[in-house]
Design an enzyme around this catalytic site. Structure first.
Site, PDB file in Angstrom:
ATOM      1  N   SER A  79       0.817  -1.133  -0.020  1.00 39.53           N
ATOM      2  CA  SER A  79       0.093   0.090  -0.075  1.00 39.53           C
ATOM      3  C   SER A  79       0.889   1.342   0.027  1.00 39.53           C
ATOM      4  O   SER A  79       1.676   1.612  -0.880  1.00 39.53           O
ATOM      5  CB  SER A  79      -0.827  -0.162   1.086  1.00 39.53           C
ATOM      6  OG  SER A  79      -2.043   0.796   0.996  1.00 39.53           O
ATOM      7  N   HIS A 216      -6.796  -6.757   1.343  1.00 42.62           N
ATOM      8  CA  HIS A 216      -5.689  -5.520   1.082  1.00 42.62           C
ATOM      9  C   HIS A 216      -4.444  -5.793   1.973  1.00 42.62           C
ATOM     10  O   HIS A 216      -3.289  -5.707   1.562  1.00 42.62           O
ATOM     11  CB  HIS A 216      -6.404  -4.202   1.552  1.00 42.62           C
ATOM     12  CG  HIS A 216      -5.330  -2.836   1.530  1.00 42.62           C
ATOM     13  ND1 HIS A 216      -5.079  -2.659   0.092  1.00 42.62           N
ATOM     14  CD2 HIS A 216      -4.874  -2.309   2.051  1.00 42.62           C
ATOM     15  CE1 HIS A 216      -4.503  -1.574  -0.056  1.00 42.62           C
ATOM     16  NE2 HIS A 216      -4.139  -1.403   1.322  1.00 42.62           N
TER      17      HIS A 216
END
Length: 243
Positions: A79, A216
């Site tokens: 990320s 994620h």
């Protein structure tokens, strides 16, 4: 005697995260050292001020890590950490010590990063709701833990300000020459596979993309495929050197 270091893997965490995200990494091969990085202001660096931009994070880390770029190395991020890893790879190139590869996980390419309304100016409760809804994971647990919020929310805000600023820059960054290996989680509701494929435009070297099971935060939940890819890359380097 300890085994000499033959290669290193520098691991950059996601927003609000720390080196603990990579605490269970192993199996990268003999002589491979995992260097799990903390950003300023957290865990092993609590006295340092928080940094609210990707260039600021890279500047702080590149100076610190430069002496450890003395052996073949890979940069790996998740990320926000992917953006930091990408720009850290650029800094390494400019310093004359390029990485073997940049492994970028759970992050859309520049120009495809979400330009959703910024959340960092919201009050704590609304801020946590917005972040938990976007990324899922353990963030939702912070809603009922004021003590944890007091510690983690400032870090999370600083990191997301860095992410938002990078996502909205008017001119995309120039490509790097370092190879890029990008990973997308099939259950990641915040980052689509096609957005991850966009990293192809940001390297003049080799590009590979992988779709893996997980959301994620697959780097913590199911890191085996990422670890395996890095191990293969470093093993190939050693084979070339000895042949």
């Amino acid at each position: 005697m300890p085994e000499p270091v033959a290669a290193r893997v520098f691991c950059l965490p996601y927003s609000g995260g720390s080196s603990l995200a990579y605490r269970d990494w192993s199996g990268l091969g003999p002589g491979v050292e995992v260097v799990a990085v903390d950003y300023p202001g957290r865990l092993m660096r609590p006295a340092e001020p928080l940094v609210e931009s990707v260039p600021g994070l890279v500047a702080a880390l590149a100076e610190e890590l430069y002496p450890y770029w003395d052996v073949p190395f890979v940069v790996c991020g998740t990320s926000l950490g992917s953006l930091v890893a990408f720009e850290l790879a650029r800094a390494a190139e400019e310093a004359g010590r390029p990485a073997e590869a940049a492994v970028l996980c759970a992050c859309a390419a520049p120009g495809r990063l979400p330009r959703t309304p910024p959340v960092t100016a919201l009050a704590d409760t609304d801020f946590l709701d917005a972040v938990a809804d976007r990324y899922g994971g353990a963030l939702a647990a912070l809603r009922g833990d004021p003590e944890a919020q007091a510690v983690l929310v400032p870090m999370l805000r600083a990191d997301l300000r860095a992410f938002e600023q990078y996502a909205t820059q008017p001119v995309p960054p120039l490509p790097i020459s370092t190879d890029i290996i990008a990973f997308a989680g099939r259950q990641d509701r915040s980052t689509r596979f096609g957005e991850v494929v966009g990293w192809r435009a940001f390297t003049t070297g080799d590009f590979q993309v992988r779709s893996v099971s997980g959301g994620h935060f697959f780097i913590e939940q199911q890191p085996a495929e990422v670890i395996g890819e890095i191990r293969t890359r470093l093993r190939h380097r050693r084979t070339v050197e000895t042949s």
